[in-house]
Design an enzyme around this catalytic site. Structure first.
Site, PDB file in Angstrom:
ATOM      1  N   LYS A   1     -14.629  -2.223   2.107  1.00 28.76           N
ATOM      2  CA  LYS A   1     -13.366  -2.499   1.422  1.00 28.76           C
ATOM      3  C   LYS A   1     -12.264  -1.609   1.997  1.00 28.76           C
ATOM      4  CE  LYS A   1     -15.098  -5.417  -1.642  1.00 28.76           C
ATOM      5  NZ  LYS A   1     -16.226  -5.849  -0.815  1.00 28.76           N
ATOM      6  N   ASP A   2     -11.020  -2.018   1.744  1.00 31.15           N
ATOM      7  CA  ASP A   2      -9.870  -1.267   2.240  1.00 31.15           C
ATOM      8  C   ASP A   2      -9.925   0.184   1.783  1.00 31.15           C
ATOM      9  OD1 ASP A   2      -8.984  -4.222   1.727  1.00 31.15           O
ATOM     10  OD2 ASP A   2      -7.576  -3.462   3.219  1.00 31.15           O
ATOM     11  N   ARG A   3      -9.490   1.077   2.658  1.00 28.47           N
ATOM     12  CA  ARG A   3      -9.454   2.496   2.302  1.00 28.47           C
ATOM     13  C   ARG A   3      -8.238   2.815   1.432  1.00 28.47           C
ATOM     14  NH1 ARG A   3      -9.151   7.886   6.257  1.00 28.47           N
ATOM     15  NH2 ARG A   3      -8.947   9.361   4.538  1.00 28.47           N
TER      16      ARG A   3
ATOM     17  N   LYS B   1     -13.545   3.114  -6.155  1.00 27.43           N
ATOM     18  CA  LYS B   1     -13.071   4.184  -5.276  1.00 27.43           C
ATOM     19  C   LYS B   1     -11.569   4.046  -5.044  1.00 27.43           C
ATOM     20  CE  LYS B   1     -14.267   1.780  -0.956  1.00 27.43           C
ATOM     21  NZ  LYS B   1     -12.891   1.634  -0.453  1.00 27.43           N
TER      22      LYS B   1
ATOM     23  N   LYS C   1       0.813  -1.227   0.000  1.00 27.38           N
ATOM     24  CA  LYS C   1       0.000   0.000   0.000  1.00 27.38           C
ATOM     25  C   LYS C   1       0.844   1.274   0.000  1.00 27.38           C
ATOM     26  CE  LYS C   1      -3.942  -2.179   2.315  1.00 27.38           C
ATOM     27  NZ  LYS C   1      -4.949  -2.078   3.391  1.00 27.38           N
TER      28      LYS C   1
END
EC number: 5.4.99.27
Length: 415
Positions: free
Chosen positions: A82-84, A53, A24
């Site tokens: 969901k993951d940011r 997104k 990430k």
């Protein structure tokens, strides 16, 4: 305590050194694509959109879409958060009458594409998620080391199915502790921890420390930043009712249940770690509860007990990938293991000073029946490769409720 220190108590299944690295670094390094249940496309009352997104929290973007469309955020359905810090694709449903308004919405780092008409999407209305993940800052030997780790884990039956750090908090690792206090009926101490614990690196920490020291609700309402909306909801309700129990019950249901779910997850992780130390994960024992598996997808509501009579039959099903040994997500109606696995479950509960009845005595919206959860992960379609000057790239599919970060943890050994 951050999540790395917290996770140090849970054993790895792989004994080989990890490849290290970082995930990430860019949102594009972590791509998640939801695979929905086909049933969401049945019906005409709702419009189904594919939501893309980037660097957005799921609930935050849902509320922004609702605001711009002039509808309640409760009218927007989605299958899971969901993951940011990622690029994610997931399906959402809106009332059919709001279709044109939603189509006209423009939000930075958000794309909405109408797909079909269908039904309201509820939490859990998905098969799973496809992932494309890049691990950066690794050495050139990372490919060979990854190959060795994956070979070892395949021999052991898969990756350990730990709940990921997202379940507990990345920097404020307190959700499970709050959950335990709620189970014990200590609503005042749970509120103090939720409102007052600060790790020293987040906005609002000074206000949290002040509350920890003074428990002054009026001062906290003045000092807590507006973005801490759930903390402020708790404070407002307590000021109005004088009851921390009523204050917790005023939170939105998904938020209210986060704490109990986190504690259930913590107990499961403890069990899984102990089982790695003491018992096999991929070999059923008499007393175990196994879950049925079809096409690599575990059906957690379809379970049966291992007995002396069916032991060899179940072992063969596990070898063929048609069943998996499960562990406990403790709750008042959970099917308990017996024999040696059952003794281990009892040791976990006794060590924590918790009984299954505690999950039933919670206020009704928080009460948790519990269920079984498979101990191992077998990523479907797992491929990987080394990209010079970039890092290791992985692609795989995971069933719903399974964490990609738990797969990466075995490979990276970073926490």
């Amino acid at each position: 305590m951050d999540y790395r220190e917290f996770f140090s108590q849970f054993r790895h299944l792989s004994e080989k050194p990890g490849i290290g690295g970082k995930i990430k670094i860019l949102p594009e390094d972590f791509v998640v694509i939801e695979d929905p249940l086909p049933q969401i496309f049945e019906g005409r009352k709702h419009a189904i959109f594919l939501l893309k997104k980037r660097n957005w929290d799921t609930m935050a973007v849902i509320k922004e879409i609702a605001k711009r469309a002039g509808i309640s955020h409760r009218d927007i359905g989605f299958a899971g958060t969901k993951d940011r810090h990622a690029v994610t694709y997931q399906y959402i449903s809106v009332p059919a009458g709001a279709k044109e308004k939603v189509e006209s919405i423009q939000i930075r780092d958000v794309e909405l594409r109408f797909v079909s008409y269908g039904r309201f999407i509820k939490l859990g209305h998905l098969l799973g998620n496809r992932f494309r993940i890049i691990i950066r800052d690794v050495e050139g030997s990372a490919f060979d080391r990854t190959k060795e780790i994956i070979r070892e884990l395949r021999e052991k039956g898969g990756f350990p199915n730990y709940f990921g750090y997202q379940r507990f908090g990345e920097r404020r690792v307190v959700n499970h502790l709050i959950g335990k206090l709620l189970l014990q009926g200590e609503f005042d101490e749970a509120a103090r921890l939720f409102l007052g614990y600060a790790d020293g690196s987040m906005e609002g920490d000074e206000a949290r420390r002040n509350f920890w020291e003074t428990e002054d609700v009026d001062r906290a309402l003045e000092e807590f930043p507006r973005f801490l909306r759930y903390e402020r909801t708790l404070l407002y309700t307590y000021k109005k009712t004088g009851s921390w129990k009523k204050a917790f019950l005023s939170l939105p249901l998904p938020i209210m249940r986060i704490f109990i779910h986190a504690y259930q997850s913590y107990l499961f992780n403890l069990y899984l770690s102990r089982r790695i130390e003491e018992l096999p994960l991929n070999e059923p024992l008499v007393g175990d509860i196994v879950v049925q598996v079809k096409g690599g997808i575990p059906y957690r509501d379809r379970t049966y007990r291992v007995t002396e009579t069916n032991l060899n039959f179940v072992r063969e099903k596990v070898k063929r990938g048609e069943a998996m040994v499960s562990g406990p997500l403790f709750g008042f109606a959970m099917r308990r293991a017996k024999g040696i696995p059952g003794e281990l479950e009892e040791e976990i509960l006794e060590g924590e000073g918790i009984t299954l009845d505690a999950f039933k005595k919670l206020p009704k919206p928080m009460a948790e029946p519990g269920r079984r959860r498979e101990l191992l992960i077998r990523p479907i379609g797992l491929t990987y490769g080394y990209l010079p000057e970039t890092g290791m790239c992985f692609r795989f599919f995971l069933p719903k409720g399974v964490y990609a970060t738990s797969v990466l943890r075995e490979i990276m050994k970073d926490h």
